[in-house]
Design an enzyme around this catalytic site. Structure first.
Site, PDB file in Angstrom:
ATOM      1  N   TYR A  66      39.296  29.304  34.854  1.00 29.97           N
ATOM      2  CA  TYR A  66      40.268  30.201  35.484  1.00 29.97           C
ATOM      3  C   TYR A  66      41.672  29.823  35.021  1.00 29.97           C
ATOM      4  O   TYR A  66      42.264  28.851  35.516  1.00 29.97           O
ATOM      5  CB  TYR A  66      40.185  30.120  37.014  1.00 29.97           C
ATOM      6  CG  TYR A  66      38.896  30.668  37.614  1.00 29.97           C
ATOM      7  CD1 TYR A  66      38.042  31.517  36.892  1.00 29.97           C
ATOM      8  CD2 TYR A  66      38.537  30.349  38.923  1.00 29.97           C
ATOM      9  CE1 TYR A  66      36.870  31.999  37.457  1.00 29.97           C
ATOM     10  CE2 TYR A  66      37.366  30.835  39.491  1.00 29.97           C
ATOM     11  CZ  TYR A  66      36.537  31.660  38.749  1.00 29.97           C
ATOM     12  OH  TYR A  66      35.387  32.150  39.313  1.00 29.97           O
ATOM     13  N   HIS A  87      28.220  28.240  35.798  1.00 30.37           N
ATOM     14  CA  HIS A  87      28.904  29.519  36.025  1.00 30.37           C
ATOM     15  C   HIS A  87      28.057  30.739  35.624  1.00 30.37           C
ATOM     16  O   HIS A  87      28.106  31.785  36.261  1.00 30.37           O
ATOM     17  CB  HIS A  87      30.216  29.508  35.223  1.00 30.37           C
ATOM     18  CG  HIS A  87      31.311  30.321  35.795  1.00 30.37           C
ATOM     19  ND1 HIS A  87      32.636  29.964  35.705  1.00 30.37           N
ATOM     20  CD2 HIS A  87      31.315  31.486  36.470  1.00 30.37           C
ATOM     21  CE1 HIS A  87      33.388  30.877  36.282  1.00 30.37           C
ATOM     22  NE2 HIS A  87      32.600  31.819  36.766  1.00 30.37           N
ATOM     23  N   PRO A  92      33.910  39.843  47.342  1.00 32.85           N
ATOM     24  CA  PRO A  92      33.322  40.473  48.542  1.00 32.85           C
ATOM     25  C   PRO A  92      34.064  41.736  48.986  1.00 32.85           C
ATOM     26  O   PRO A  92      33.537  42.494  49.799  1.00 32.85           O
ATOM     27  CB  PRO A  92      33.439  39.369  49.604  1.00 32.85           C
ATOM     28  CG  PRO A  92      34.626  38.561  49.181  1.00 32.85           C
ATOM     29  CD  PRO A  92      34.583  38.578  47.669  1.00 32.85           C
ATOM     30  N   ALA A 140      40.936  49.191  51.577  1.00 28.93           N
ATOM     31  CA  ALA A 140      41.539  50.512  51.795  1.00 28.93           C
ATOM     32  C   ALA A 140      43.050  50.506  51.569  1.00 28.93           C
ATOM     33  O   ALA A 140      43.751  51.389  52.053  1.00 28.93           O
ATOM     34  CB  ALA A 140      41.201  51.043  53.202  1.00 28.93           C
ATOM     35  N   GLY A 155      39.074  44.133  45.998  1.00 23.97           N
ATOM     36  CA  GLY A 155      40.201  44.610  46.805  1.00 23.97           C
ATOM     37  C   GLY A 155      40.024  46.029  47.284  1.00 23.97           C
ATOM     38  O   GLY A 155      40.591  46.437  48.300  1.00 23.97           O
TER      39      GLY A 155
END
Ligand SMILES: NC(=O)c1ccc[n+]([C@@H]2O[C@H](COP(=O)([O-])OP(=O)(O)OC[C@H]3O[C@@H](n4cnc5c(N)ncnc54)[C@H](OP(=O)(O)O)[C@@H]3O)[C@@H](O)[C@H]2O)c1
Length: 331
Positions: A56, A132, A211, A219, A215
């Site tokens: 990352y 990973h 999850p 909403a 994003g």
């Protein structure tokens, strides 16, 4: 915050903090000072589970995220569970924003990677170390054997597999018990529910990545949301196209209605829904923002009944839905 147990004995906050987006895939890396403050506030709020990976980072600083976490969390190292990952690199030749992944699950690579991660994370051990992606060229027994040796040497205490399938999981678990899988899971991507019986049987936890469908399920995005084409994967994600916003309208409206009913937010309903499914599921939403960190963390207090979860599942079966990002191609 409430806690949960992954595998036999790894206690983590019910909501973990996915830290990838602070350095990678969601635009240029965020400001180090701001993210350091955010990480420390997360600890104050009760987050104890922090997720990072060797890869990352950015082209300029490929390990930005582990360095950030190492520096920010060193003063509270003994109060947090640090999870990192090894076993992939990006194909830097690719011109795509989400560069293809090249897996490498060889024991020697795992050992070398871990030494780098320990150094950057400023610690002598990791609490959870994942491969990973599965490297189909290396028998998983070899990868599991390397993880077993690292556990015996006290360099990691638990291990896991990201994007695991049942067969690999069973073979790996037979060599060295697996504590957690980390797979994609959201209201828009439920494919890995098929793993639930084997996870239950083998007592393996499920750490849910992306999850919030990156994003979208909060909403808070719409057709006018803009993402940088060079550095932000969302610019290439199918759920963020103008057509997808039309297709997902009913789903988002349903989530908003459910949220109103439960005095919560759509993001909280999305997270509470998976928490209610199994006591060993732990979502790790990512954010760069304090108010969202709080919002996501408090989803652990939103209780959905069995009937409500069933009703949401029924709606997810019938509501129109766009495609959702499925990750970078594995070469
Ligand atoms: N194992 C793997 O292969 C793998 C792959 C992907 C991700 N992961 C892990 O999973 C973590 C989470 O996944 P992810 O970051 O891809 O997806 P995610 O958690 O579903 O979504 C993150 C995005 O949602 C926004 N967001 C978060 N909370 C929000 C809220 N309450 N309201 C509105 N927007 C919100 C964030 O924007 P702001 O920052 O602007 O708030 C960010 O852009 C990563 O950080 C990483 O640690 C693992």
């Amino acid at each position: 915050m409430k806690t949960r147990i992954l595998g036999k004995d790894l206690e983590v906050s019910a909501i973990g903090l996915g830290c990838m987006g602070m350095s990678h895939a969601y635009g240029p890396a965020a400001d180090k000072k701001e993210m350091t403050d955010l990480l420390l506030k997360a600890v104050e709020e009760g987050y104890t589970f922090f997720d990072t990976a060797e890869v990352y980072g950015t082209a300029e600083n490929p390990h930005d995220n582990e360095e950030l976490l190492g520096e920010a969390l060193k003063s509270c190292r003994n109060r947090v569970v640090l999870a990192s990952k090894c076993g992939i690199r990006f194909d830097e030749e690719s011109k795509e924003v989400n560069k293809p992944l090249i897996p490498d699950g060889r024991p020697e690579t795992i050992r070398t990677s871990l030494e780098g991660s320990l150094k950057r994370l400023q610690t002598d051990h990791l609490d959870l170390y994942y491969i990973h992606r599965i490297d189909r060229k290396v028998p998983i027994e070899e990868t599991a054997g390397a993880m077993k040796e690292l556990i015996e040497a006290g360099k990691i205490t638990h291990w896991g597999i990201s994007e695991a399938d049942e067969d690999t999981l069973r073979r790996a678990h037979a060599v060295c018990p697996v504590t957690a899988v980390q797979n994609r899971y959201s209201m828009m991507y439920r494919d890995y529910e098929k793993l639930f019986p084997v996870l239950e049987e083998l007592n393996i936890g499920f750490v849910a990545f992306s999850p919030l469908a990156n994003g979208l399920l909060s909403a808070k995005y719409n057709k006018n949301s803009k993402f940088d084409a060079q550095t932000d994967y969302r610019s290439a994600m199918p759920q963020f196209t103008a057509r997808a916003f039309d297709k997902n309208e009913k789903l988002i409206r349903y989530l908003e209605e459910m949220a109103d009913k439960k005095n919560a937010t759509p993001a909280q309903i999305s997270l509470a829904w998976m928490l209610a499914k199994k006591p060993w599921i732990v979502p790790i939403p990512g954010t760069r923002k304090y108010d969202r960190l709080i919002e996501n963390g408090r989803s652990a207090d939103v209780e959905l009944t069995k009937e409500e979860v069933k009703e949401i599942d029924r709606m997810l079966d019938i509501l129109p839905m766009s495609g959702v990002f499925g990750g970078s191609k594995v070469e």
